[in-house]
Design a protein around this motif. Structure first.
Motif, mmCIF file in Angstrom:
data_model
loop_
_atom_site.group_PDB
_atom_site.id
_atom_site.type_symbol
_atom_site.label_atom_id
_atom_site.label_comp_id
_atom_site.label_asym_id
_atom_site.label_seq_id
_atom_site.Cartn_x
_atom_site.Cartn_y
_atom_site.Cartn_z
ATOM 1 N N ASN A 153 0.865 -1.174 0.000
ATOM 2 C CA ASN A 153 0.000 0.000 0.000
ATOM 3 C C ASN A 153 0.902 1.223 0.000
ATOM 4 N N VAL A 154 0.996 1.868 -1.161
ATOM 5 C CA VAL A 154 1.960 2.949 -1.324
ATOM 6 C C VAL A 154 1.640 4.144 -0.426
ATOM 7 N N VAL A 155 0.363 4.384 -0.137
ATOM 8 C CA VAL A 155 0.008 5.494 0.758
ATOM 9 C C VAL A 155 0.516 5.215 2.164
ATOM 10 N N ILE A 156 0.246 4.016 2.673
ATOM 11 C CA ILE A 156 0.752 3.634 3.993
ATOM 12 C C ILE A 156 2.272 3.746 4.025
ATOM 13 N N HIS A 157 2.925 3.267 2.987
ATOM 14 C CA HIS A 157 4.388 3.248 2.936
ATOM 15 C C HIS A 157 4.984 4.645 3.038
ATOM 16 N N GLU A 158 4.515 5.555 2.190
ATOM 17 C CA GLU A 158 5.137 6.886 2.152
ATOM 18 C C GLU A 158 4.803 7.715 3.388
ATOM 19 N N PHE A 159 3.592 7.573 3.906
ATOM 20 C CA PHE A 159 3.259 8.320 5.123
ATOM 21 C C PHE A 159 3.928 7.706 6.348
ATOM 22 N N ALA A 160 4.259 6.419 6.298
ATOM 23 C CA ALA A 160 5.065 5.826 7.372
ATOM 24 C C ALA A 160 6.443 6.478 7.399
ATOM 25 N N HIS A 161 7.002 6.761 6.217
ATOM 26 C CA HIS A 161 8.271 7.499 6.173
ATOM 27 C C HIS A 161 8.132 8.852 6.859
ATOM 28 N N LYS A 162 7.012 9.519 6.644
ATOM 29 C CA LYS A 162 6.807 10.829 7.274
ATOM 30 C C LYS A 162 6.794 10.709 8.801
ATOM 31 N N LEU A 163 6.188 9.659 9.323
ATOM 32 C CA LEU A 163 6.195 9.441 10.774
ATOM 33 C C LEU A 163 7.613 9.166 11.254
ATOM 34 N N ASP A 164 8.337 8.360 10.496
ATOM 35 C CA ASP A 164 9.719 8.018 10.826
ATOM 36 C C ASP A 164 10.594 9.270 10.861
ATOM 37 N N MET A 165 10.349 10.191 9.911
ATOM 38 C CA MET A 165 11.177 11.383 9.778
ATOM 39 C C MET A 165 10.915 12.437 10.861
ATOM 40 N N LEU A 166 9.930 12.210 11.705
ATOM 41 C CA LEU A 166 9.699 13.155 12.804
ATOM 42 C C LEU A 166 10.891 13.212 13.756
ATOM 43 N N ASN A 167 11.702 12.171 13.752
ATOM 44 C CA ASN A 167 12.912 12.144 14.574
ATOM 45 C C ASN A 167 14.165 12.515 13.790
ATOM 46 N N GLY A 168 13.978 12.931 12.528
ATOM 47 C CA GLY A 168 15.117 13.265 11.680
ATOM 48 C C GLY A 168 15.084 12.434 10.415
ATOM 49 N N ARG A 169 16.182 11.792 10.080
ATOM 50 C CA ARG A 169 16.217 10.973 8.873
ATOM 51 C C ARG A 169 15.410 9.694 9.073
ATOM 52 N N ALA A 170 14.966 9.100 7.984
ATOM 53 C CA ALA A 170 14.191 7.867 8.052
ATOM 54 C C ALA A 170 15.111 6.694 8.385
ATOM 55 N N ASN A 171 15.019 6.212 9.610
ATOM 56 C CA ASN A 171 15.895 5.116 10.046
ATOM 57 C C ASN A 171 15.150 4.057 10.856
ATOM 58 N N GLY A 172 13.804 4.100 10.798
ATOM 59 C CA GLY A 172 13.023 3.117 11.533
ATOM 60 C C GLY A 172 12.822 3.463 12.993
ATOM 61 N N MET A 173 13.021 4.726 13.357
ATOM 62 C CA MET A 173 12.922 5.140 14.752
ATOM 63 C C MET A 173 12.030 6.375 14.888
ATOM 64 N N PRO A 174 10.698 6.237 14.734
ATOM 65 C CA PRO A 174 9.813 7.389 14.930
ATOM 66 C C PRO A 174 9.728 7.740 16.412
ATOM 67 N N PRO A 175 9.211 8.899 16.753
ATOM 68 C CA PRO A 175 9.023 9.222 18.171
ATOM 69 C C PRO A 175 8.041 8.239 18.798
ATOM 70 N N LEU A 176 8.446 7.587 19.869
ATOM 71 C CA LEU A 176 7.604 6.599 20.523
ATOM 72 C C LEU A 176 6.781 7.227 21.641
ATOM 73 N N HIS A 177 5.714 6.528 22.048
ATOM 74 C CA HIS A 177 4.937 6.970 23.196
ATOM 75 C C HIS A 177 5.784 6.856 24.461
ATOM 76 N N PRO A 178 5.520 7.684 25.464
ATOM 77 C CA PRO A 178 6.331 7.648 26.686
ATOM 78 C C PRO A 178 6.359 6.282 27.371
ATOM 79 N N ASP A 179 5.290 5.485 27.203
ATOM 80 C CA ASP A 179 5.227 4.185 27.870
ATOM 81 C C ASP A 179 5.846 3.059 27.042
ATOM 82 N N MET A 180 6.489 3.402 25.921
ATOM 83 C CA MET A 180 7.121 2.393 25.066
ATOM 84 C C MET A 180 8.633 2.400 25.292
ATOM 85 N N PRO A 181 9.189 1.337 25.876
ATOM 86 C CA PRO A 181 10.640 1.288 26.094
ATOM 87 C C PRO A 181 11.402 1.310 24.767
ATOM 88 N N LEU A 182 12.331 2.220 24.649
ATOM 89 C CA LEU A 182 13.125 2.358 23.434
ATOM 90 C C LEU A 182 13.916 1.080 23.139
#
Length: 259
Positions: A153-182
């Motif tokens: 699903n190309v829409v899911i894919h590209e917008f997932a990159h946008k979530l990932d990039m909230l922390n900078g470059r796309a590296n599989g590490m989006p900002p997590l919820h406070p209750d999620m252990p890094l």
């Protein structure tokens, strides 16, 4: 408190003055199988978020392509499925959604380890830039949207990159919820990524091999599986599924039957 009130008032005005017509919303979303298992509450929230996304972003057609209101809803509704519990702020910091009629060619210059610059061209169905646009091929959006396809699903894919990039470059590490252990997120996804690479070396690819490109693409691809083929993700990488479940706080029933 005042800031929150102003934000709610602004949202209310947008929904009141720029709300999506009932006939448009229902005509489009009833054709999107990805939304079939949403409950009534989530459907209402999805409509609100989609309205805000369409209002906040500028949609442009490339190469003379005409973008219709229906196309905007198709993209927004599926994109906002990922932010049902994250909120519209997760898609802030950029402005444009560009749509080509079909796959588009992208040329770039890449410097190798010896310092030499090479021209490289790719034919793409979608692309996301940090603080820049999301770019789609409508042909691919249409193909993935109206028929559920396992892991695609190309829409899911590209917008997932946008979530990932909230922390900078796309590296599989989006900002997590406070209750999620890094550490749990990192261990689960890193381990699955290495397992995938090893499986591909033995010519086994239960999920899309493109996920092995880099950790950023791995994240985007597993998000595609989470929403379009959760049974496959649970079977192959159960720990990763649990991490995405904790992150998105949305769990869909699998609507795809094995072929």
């Amino acid at each position: 408190m005042i800031k929150q009130w102003l934000k709610r008032f602004q949202t209310y005005r947008i929904l009141k003055n720029h709300g999506l017509p009932d006939h448009l919303w229902f005509q489009v979303t009833r054709r999107l199988p990805l939304l079939a298992s949403l409950n009534r509450f989530d459907r209402v929230r999805l409509r609100i978020l989609s309205t805000l996304l369409i209002h906040n972003k500028s949609f442009y057609g490339a190469n003379g392509f005409i973008v219709t209101e229906e196309m905007k809803v198709v993209i927004a509704a599926q994109a906002c499925l990922q932010i049902l519990k994250l909120g519209i702020h997760a898609f802030e910091g950029w402005q444009e959604i560009i749509i080509y009629p079909g796959a588009f060619r992208v040329s770039r210059e890449i410097r190798d380890e010896n310092g030499l610059v090479h021209s490289h061209a790719n034919i793409l169905s979608g692309e996301a830039w940090r603080q820049g646009p999301v770019v789609f091929s409508w042909e691919d959006v249409e193909r993935d949207s109206f028929t559920l396809r396992q892991g695609h699903n190309v829409v899911i894919h590209e917008f997932a990159h946008k979530l990932d990039m909230l922390n900078g470059r796309a590296n599989g590490m989006p900002p997590l919820h406070p209750d999620m252990p890094l550490a749990e997120w990192t261990t689960s996804l890193s381990s699955a990524y290495q397992q995938l690479i090893e499986k591909l070396e033995h010519h086994r690819n239960e999920i899309n091999a493109y996920a092995a490109t880099n950790p950023g693409e791995f994240f985007a691809v597993i998000c595609e599986y989470y929403f379009t083929a959760p049974d496959i993700l649970i079977e192959q990488y159960p720990d990763v599924y649990q991490q995405l479940k904790a992150y998105f706080k949305v769990e869909l029933k699998s609507a795809i039957q094995p072929s």
